[in-house]
Design an enzyme around this catalytic site. Sequence first.
Site, PDB file in Angstrom:
ATOM      1  N   ALA A 139     -28.419  -5.229 -44.927  1.00  0.00           N
ATOM      2  CA  ALA A 139     -29.576  -4.338 -44.781  1.00  0.00           C
ATOM      3  C   ALA A 139     -29.225  -2.981 -45.389  1.00  0.00           C
ATOM      4  CB  ALA A 139     -29.928  -4.182 -43.312  1.00  0.00           C
ATOM      5  N   GLY A 146     -24.188 -16.770 -41.668  1.00  0.00           N
ATOM      6  CA  GLY A 146     -23.648 -15.433 -41.474  1.00  0.00           C
ATOM      7  C   GLY A 146     -22.207 -15.496 -41.022  1.00  0.00           C
ATOM      8  N   CYS A 159     -24.799  -6.337 -42.004  1.00  0.00           N
ATOM      9  CA  CYS A 159     -24.393  -4.930 -42.051  1.00  0.00           C
ATOM     10  C   CYS A 159     -22.909  -4.815 -41.763  1.00  0.00           C
ATOM     11  CB  CYS A 159     -25.111  -4.138 -40.972  1.00  0.00           C
ATOM     12  SG  CYS A 159     -26.801  -3.820 -41.350  1.00  0.00           S
ATOM     13  N   TYR A 209     -37.127  -3.697 -36.753  1.00  0.00           N
ATOM     14  CA  TYR A 209     -37.083  -2.594 -37.710  1.00  0.00           C
ATOM     15  C   TYR A 209     -38.499  -2.249 -38.173  1.00  0.00           C
ATOM     16  CZ  TYR A 209     -32.085  -3.429 -37.386  1.00  0.00           C
ATOM     17  OH  TYR A 209     -30.810  -3.584 -36.904  1.00  0.00           O
ATOM     18  N   GLN A 215     -30.740  -7.118 -49.245  1.00  0.00           N
ATOM     19  CA  GLN A 215     -31.815  -6.953 -48.265  1.00  0.00           C
ATOM     20  C   GLN A 215     -32.151  -5.467 -48.158  1.00  0.00           C
ATOM     21  OE1 GLN A 215     -31.103  -7.233 -43.964  1.00  0.00           O
ATOM     22  NE2 GLN A 215     -32.665  -8.830 -43.865  1.00  0.00           N
ATOM     23  N   ARG A 227     -37.566 -11.563 -44.446  1.00  0.00           N
ATOM     24  CA  ARG A 227     -37.028 -12.029 -43.156  1.00  0.00           C
ATOM     25  C   ARG A 227     -37.972 -11.619 -42.047  1.00  0.00           C
ATOM     26  NH1 ARG A 227     -30.922 -12.339 -40.937  1.00  0.00           N
ATOM     27  NH2 ARG A 227     -31.085 -14.161 -42.273  1.00  0.00           N
TER      28      ARG A 227
HETATM   29  C1  LIG Z   1     -21.931  -8.541 -38.426  1.00  0.00           C
HETATM   30  C2  LIG Z   1     -23.385  -8.920 -38.543  1.00  0.00           C
HETATM   31  C3  LIG Z   1     -24.271  -8.082 -39.225  1.00  0.00           C
HETATM   32  C4  LIG Z   1     -25.612  -8.455 -39.380  1.00  0.00           C
HETATM   33  N1  LIG Z   1     -26.441  -7.668 -40.140  1.00  0.00           N
HETATM   34  C5  LIG Z   1     -27.677  -8.120 -40.466  1.00  0.00           C
HETATM   35  C6  LIG Z   1     -28.456  -7.460 -41.437  1.00  0.00           C
HETATM   36  O1  LIG Z   1     -28.014  -6.518 -42.103  1.00  0.00           O
HETATM   37  N2  LIG Z   1     -29.702  -7.940 -41.679  1.00  0.00           N
HETATM   38  C7  LIG Z   1     -30.204  -9.030 -41.026  1.00  0.00           C
HETATM   39  O2  LIG Z   1     -31.347  -9.416 -41.264  1.00  0.00           O
HETATM   40  N3  LIG Z   1     -29.448  -9.702 -40.130  1.00  0.00           N
HETATM   41  C8  LIG Z   1     -28.202  -9.284 -39.858  1.00  0.00           C
HETATM   42  N4  LIG Z   1     -27.411 -10.022 -39.030  1.00  0.00           N
HETATM   43  C9  LIG Z   1     -27.889 -11.349 -38.575  1.00  0.00           C
HETATM   44  C10 LIG Z   1     -27.354 -12.439 -39.536  1.00  0.00           C
HETATM   45  O3  LIG Z   1     -27.857 -12.272 -40.838  1.00  0.00           O
HETATM   46  C11 LIG Z   1     -27.703 -13.852 -39.032  1.00  0.00           C
HETATM   47  O4  LIG Z   1     -29.089 -13.985 -39.052  1.00  0.00           O
HETATM   48  C12 LIG Z   1     -27.176 -14.113 -37.634  1.00  0.00           C
HETATM   49  O5  LIG Z   1     -25.817 -13.713 -37.525  1.00  0.00           O
HETATM   50  C13 LIG Z   1     -27.291 -15.597 -37.253  1.00  0.00           C
HETATM   51  O6  LIG Z   1     -26.639 -16.407 -38.204  1.00  0.00           O
HETATM   52  P1  LIG Z   1     -25.128 -16.980 -37.971  1.00  0.00           P
HETATM   53  O7  LIG Z   1     -25.135 -17.767 -36.681  1.00  0.00           O
HETATM   54  O8  LIG Z   1     -24.884 -17.838 -39.179  1.00  0.00           O
HETATM   55  O9  LIG Z   1     -24.200 -15.802 -37.895  1.00  0.00           O
HETATM   56  C14 LIG Z   1     -26.090  -9.654 -38.812  1.00  0.00           C
HETATM   57  C15 LIG Z   1     -25.188 -10.458 -38.086  1.00  0.00           C
HETATM   58  C16 LIG Z   1     -23.868 -10.129 -37.978  1.00  0.00           C
HETATM   59  C17 LIG Z   1     -22.933 -11.059 -37.265  1.00  0.00           C
END
Ligand SMILES: Cc1cc2nc3c(=O)[nH]c(=O)nc-3n(C[C@H](O)[C@H](O)[C@H](O)COP(=O)(O)O)c2cc1C
Length: 386
Positions: free
Chosen positions: A56, A330, A24, A185, A98, A233
């Site tokens: 999302a 991410g 997001c 959610y 998503q 997810r």
């Molecule tokens: C800025 C940000 C926004 C995120 N928004 C979502 C989202 O929209 N949907 C979701 O399922 N996870 C969201 N997450 C979780 C990430 O998709 C990811 O699962 C999480 O950051 C762990 O992975 P990473 O260590 O590679 O960042 C978000 C994470 C971050 C950092």
Amino acid sequence: MTLFSPLAVRDVALPNRVGVSPMCMYSSTGGVAGDFHVAHLGRFALGGAGVVIAEATAVHPQGRISHFDSGLWSDEQVEGWRRVASLVSASGSVPGIQLSHAGRRGAVREPWYAGAPLVDADAAAGQAPWPLSAPSAIAAGPGHQIPAAMSIADIARSVQDWHDAAARAMAAGFRFIELHGAHGYLLHSFLSPVSNHRTDAYGGTAERRLRYPLEVIAAVRDAIGHGVPLSYRISTVDGADGGLDVDDTVQVARALAAAGVDIIDTSSGGITTDRSSDTRIRRGFAFHADFSRRIRHEVEVLTATVGFVVDPEQAAMLIERGDADLVLLGRQMLDDPNWTHHARLALGDTSHESWDVRFGSALGPRHRTLTRLQEAGETPLSRFRN
Ligand SMILES: Cc1cc2nc3c(=O)[nH]c(=O)nc-3n(C[C@H](O)[C@H](O)[C@H](O)COP(=O)(O)O)c2cc1C
């Protein structure tokens, strides 16, 4: 199987097994994706990722997290996403999105305002809270709004919202759909006994708590057709007292796969706003890989893993050792949108053929020159040493 082997799912071929995890950005007005989203998501596609999953995206305005979430609850929102999907496709990646409904976790500020629940006083700044809905009238945490328990008619309308948003995602050109069934959610809150205290057909037993997610999956599959990959997810563990654990999730994954889900994207937590679940699920490197591995080996389904994957060799081994079929990154991607190309290089492919030709044709010779200089013992600071 390697990190750079293609992954065919239904009629879509991901060129490699690196994906951008949905994130997001809280940067939409009226739910519309704009120039920012085109640039932000386009960078990852130009950076070589096999699939880029957009953030999302709310299927109904009530299902936003904040006022600035993106959406696909109306036809006016399709065009902005079409620009994103078009650039991602043209760059050789698969455009994904998503779809989401925040349920009882909605109506909050952006993370850089600590995700604080909106209150009536926020209306003065144009950010009035809106009424939330959920399986049961239980707040996500202290200070959060008590949602209305959804009626059977609300549930039927909501399933239709998912269908319609998925149809709009197809119209926008997406070729990979993920449902946000994690992080507390709406879908997750139906699944978990922590948040679902219903005694009707949608709660009370594990099977009945699954009913809403299964209806949503059927509706979305109907909208996207047979050929498009559907990822789900899931919070593999709730990390909360009385919540779901990985044994429960293996059963859930079986039901989701039987309902037509192709990929289980294994995340965790979020069923309440109590951050102690974060400490129960230790944030180490690739901290969801054991969950992904277990589901992959016990259920006939593809899996994705996410969470602190930061290193090319680490990502390659997650695929080669059979922990997952797809590795999602991410924050590492935010740090380096060209991560996928850089990973290829680090793993020994110096051809630069995976880059867009406009970049690769310049970077290939540059790499060879850099290698020659390095072999000759020259560094960028050599000229200053004499
Ligand atoms: C800025 C940000 C926004 C995120 N928004 C979502 C989202 O929209 N949907 C979701 O399922 N996870 C969201 N997450 C979780 C990430 O998709 C990811 O699962 C999480 O950051 C762990 O992975 P990473 O260590 O590679 O960042 C978000 C994470 C971050 C950092």
